[in-house]
Enzyme design. Sequence first.
Site, PDB file in Angstrom:
ATOM      1  N   SER A  37      -0.124   4.551  -5.099  1.00 38.17           N
ATOM      2  CA  SER A  37      -1.064   5.579  -4.446  1.00 38.17           C
ATOM      3  C   SER A  37      -0.332   6.719  -5.095  1.00 38.17           C
ATOM      4  O   SER A  37      -0.771   7.716  -5.133  1.00 38.17           O
ATOM      5  CB  SER A  37      -0.823   5.706  -2.302  1.00 38.17           C
ATOM      6  OG  SER A  37       0.230   5.500  -2.754  1.00 38.17           O
ATOM      7  N   ASP A  76       5.349   5.296   1.077  1.00 30.60           N
ATOM      8  CA  ASP A  76       6.962   5.206   0.223  1.00 30.60           C
ATOM      9  C   ASP A  76       6.261   5.662  -1.782  1.00 30.60           C
ATOM     10  O   ASP A  76       4.939   6.034  -1.873  1.00 30.60           O
ATOM     11  CB  ASP A  76       6.930   3.834   0.999  1.00 30.60           C
ATOM     12  CG  ASP A  76       5.231   2.788  -0.375  1.00 30.60           C
ATOM     13  OD1 ASP A  76       4.145   3.575  -0.190  1.00 30.60           O
ATOM     14  OD2 ASP A  76       5.317   1.758  -0.320  1.00 30.60           O
ATOM     15  N   ASP A 132       5.654   3.502  -5.137  1.00 27.54           N
ATOM     16  CA  ASP A 132       6.306   2.182  -6.183  1.00 27.54           C
ATOM     17  C   ASP A 132       6.798   2.101  -7.007  1.00 27.54           C
ATOM     18  O   ASP A 132       5.906   3.500  -8.176  1.00 27.54           O
ATOM     19  CB  ASP A 132       4.732   1.246  -6.217  1.00 27.54           C
ATOM     20  CG  ASP A 132       4.011   1.352  -4.354  1.00 27.54           C
ATOM     21  OD1 ASP A 132       4.659   0.581  -3.874  1.00 27.54           O
ATOM     22  OD2 ASP A 132       3.019   1.191  -4.397  1.00 27.54           O
ATOM     23  N   TYR A 191      -6.412  -2.399   6.737  1.00 28.84           N
ATOM     24  CA  TYR A 191      -5.310  -0.960   5.589  1.00 28.84           C
ATOM     25  C   TYR A 191      -4.724  -2.461   5.574  1.00 28.84           C
ATOM     26  O   TYR A 191      -3.629  -2.467   6.164  1.00 28.84           O
ATOM     27  CB  TYR A 191      -5.501   0.219   5.904  1.00 28.84           C
ATOM     28  CG  TYR A 191      -4.740   0.728   4.545  1.00 28.84           C
ATOM     29  CD1 TYR A 191      -5.684   0.967   4.020  1.00 28.84           C
ATOM     30  CD2 TYR A 191      -3.888   0.306   4.236  1.00 28.84           C
ATOM     31  CE1 TYR A 191      -5.026   1.930   2.184  1.00 28.84           C
ATOM     32  CE2 TYR A 191      -2.888   0.808   3.101  1.00 28.84           C
ATOM     33  CZ  TYR A 191      -3.258   1.365   2.342  1.00 28.84           C
ATOM     34  OH  TYR A 191      -2.792   2.141   1.269  1.00 28.84           O
TER      35      TYR A 191
END
Length: 714
Positions: A95, A106, A108, A230
Amino acid sequence: MADDNTDQKHYPGITSPISLDKPKPLDFKLSAKLEESMRPYGVFESDEQLAHRMDVLHKINSIVREWIKEVSRQKSNIPESKIDTFGGKVCTFGSYRLGVHTKGGDIDTLCVAPRHVDRSDFFSSFYELLKQQEEVKDLRAVEEAYVPVIKMVFDGIELDMLFARLALPQIPDDIDLRDEALLKNLSEKCVRSLNGCRVTDEILHLVPNKESFRMTLRAVKLWAKKRGIYSNVLGFLGGVSWAMLVARVCQLYPYAAPATLLHKFFMVFYKWDWPQPILLKPLQTDNRLSFPVWDPRVNPSDRFHLMPIITPAYPQQNSTFNVSLSTRTIMMEEFKRGLDVVTRIYEVKDDWGKLFEPSTFFLKYKHYIVLIVSAEEETSYLEWHGYVESKIRLLVGNLERNPFIKIAHVMPESLGPLTESDGQYMCKWFIGLTFNEVKNQNIDLTYDIQPFTATVHRQAVHIKLMKQDMKIEIKHVKRKQLVQYVPTDLLQRGKSLEPRKKDNRSSIESSGKPNDQSQGLTHSKSDTELLRSDTITVDIQDDSSRDSRSATPTQDSHSPSKDTTNGEVEPASPPTDTIMQSPVCISKKESSNQDSPIKLSTSEEDSQNVLGSPMYVDSFGQSPSRKREGSPVRPDSPVKRSKSIEESQVSQNAVESPMDGVKEGEARDRTMDLISNQHVKRLPSADVPDLMSPQTTHTQAVNVARKCIRLKLK
């Protein structure tokens, strides 16, 4: 024809666009309202927060470079001047890379290292280096995962870091990970780690309008989280899958505004002919590097995927492998609801807030499975929580295979402790159950749940994760009992938004006003509660020397059984080594005034033939009745009595000898007499095993479960 070919080459995708219409004034107006309605939900970060994230990434990148230099010094006799040329880089994906991260989300990341740095170095020396950093909190490594990862909180920002070692002597700063040649001579773990960055970059490359794509994806992700669909690990869709769906809609409507794209999103995928796959680009016909790719023409197992969404970067994979029948059904319902809401918004009959209303999960169902995970130490809890969460889809799969269960809906969001007595480190997941319509049927869920707990325990021991303070418990509760596990505000959420409807999913329930007592879950706390129980169940101890078939469900393990009247078992705590502490059995009566025979098995062979159903034994672990003719017989087995005589005697005892007020010892003896005199009835169904045919069985010792779950469906 030339113009068509030119247009098809200009617009990305496997087909030409459906519409090239430009946005209308109403589309711009609704798109502006859409952005305004999302701001209260924290989907946009301020400039200061964005700058803080950039600073965190800069620091972690510097740490990675210094670590690679230190590893180079230890492994080779290279001059200091050349060590600086090895490089190393931290790349982002997910994202954050797509530009749709939210407040508190968070990041990644991927650590890209040259060929002389091994994965073992990443999980040893780099892990120790992170421990020394003041900004690092909640550091933990998951080296045995399908995609190994180090998780941490760096200066308030949660980071998930993967590792990939490229077959290059140096890592340049401007490296393009989309280059397929980089995958040569790499291990599968490195390829899987690289795949996150490669897929994210490929999605951005295949989207015609990035700004409209980002705004639409923000809305879709917010909607999916609010509606409880989700989560990739629990069988719904993860962030990458939602991004690919939005990207495909953007390819079909390249000039559309975000509001229009959102409307088309629900329309396209509600009407989509699943399992027709979603592709952003054509599949590659050549597999030059011989990595496993998704191709149902070659791989027969790929033909059984229910909702395939294929990643655009080589090697192409199905990002929705975990989707089950239940989760797909739930998502299709949400697509339909989203389409109805957005249609009403375009008709100026609703606003965008209606789309983002939270799910009424705790009002949808009448029966729930509660999975409770706990530990005494924080480190153990974090590891145990993540591990069990990754296995919950196995439990959902077991429940789906039960012929009486229509839907098993797991809520992705776990809930923490409700009171101080629950402990500090614990969480709960909830699974809503919908039953098929049946009449006069007992539903035993013990052997849908017990193999799950056994698998979780066995694999945790195998990977050396299991610790003494880690616990898992599974219970069945009804809607009225949720107040013991769920905060009141969550239970009340949605009551004022949606009218209370009759739960047509729980069609197993009889018509008429339910008894308040039958709505609750009765634990074995007193003799009075036990004497009023309608079902006697037992639990098999977790013993490594036990026959493996007792812990493994089979295809026909959900055989219908009879109701029980005035059954009794001594209340006590379950054995300490029993993984599944509470067998779950649901019984159904058409009328509370009708007498029902006791449900039992009279021999070890009968218990095996029921394909996993519990066996009833006396306190010495012996079968209370002799095996039928043609079966192995022990010399000490009592003679079985006539079936008709037994039934009449049990029925008479049940009517003439009520158990209320009987002393504990007498009640137990009387119950064991009833059990020893009852014969298992043959069920008139072609789907259940033949209990009358003699078969050779393996003897196994079982103990009566001292703490059972007993409940009714009215």
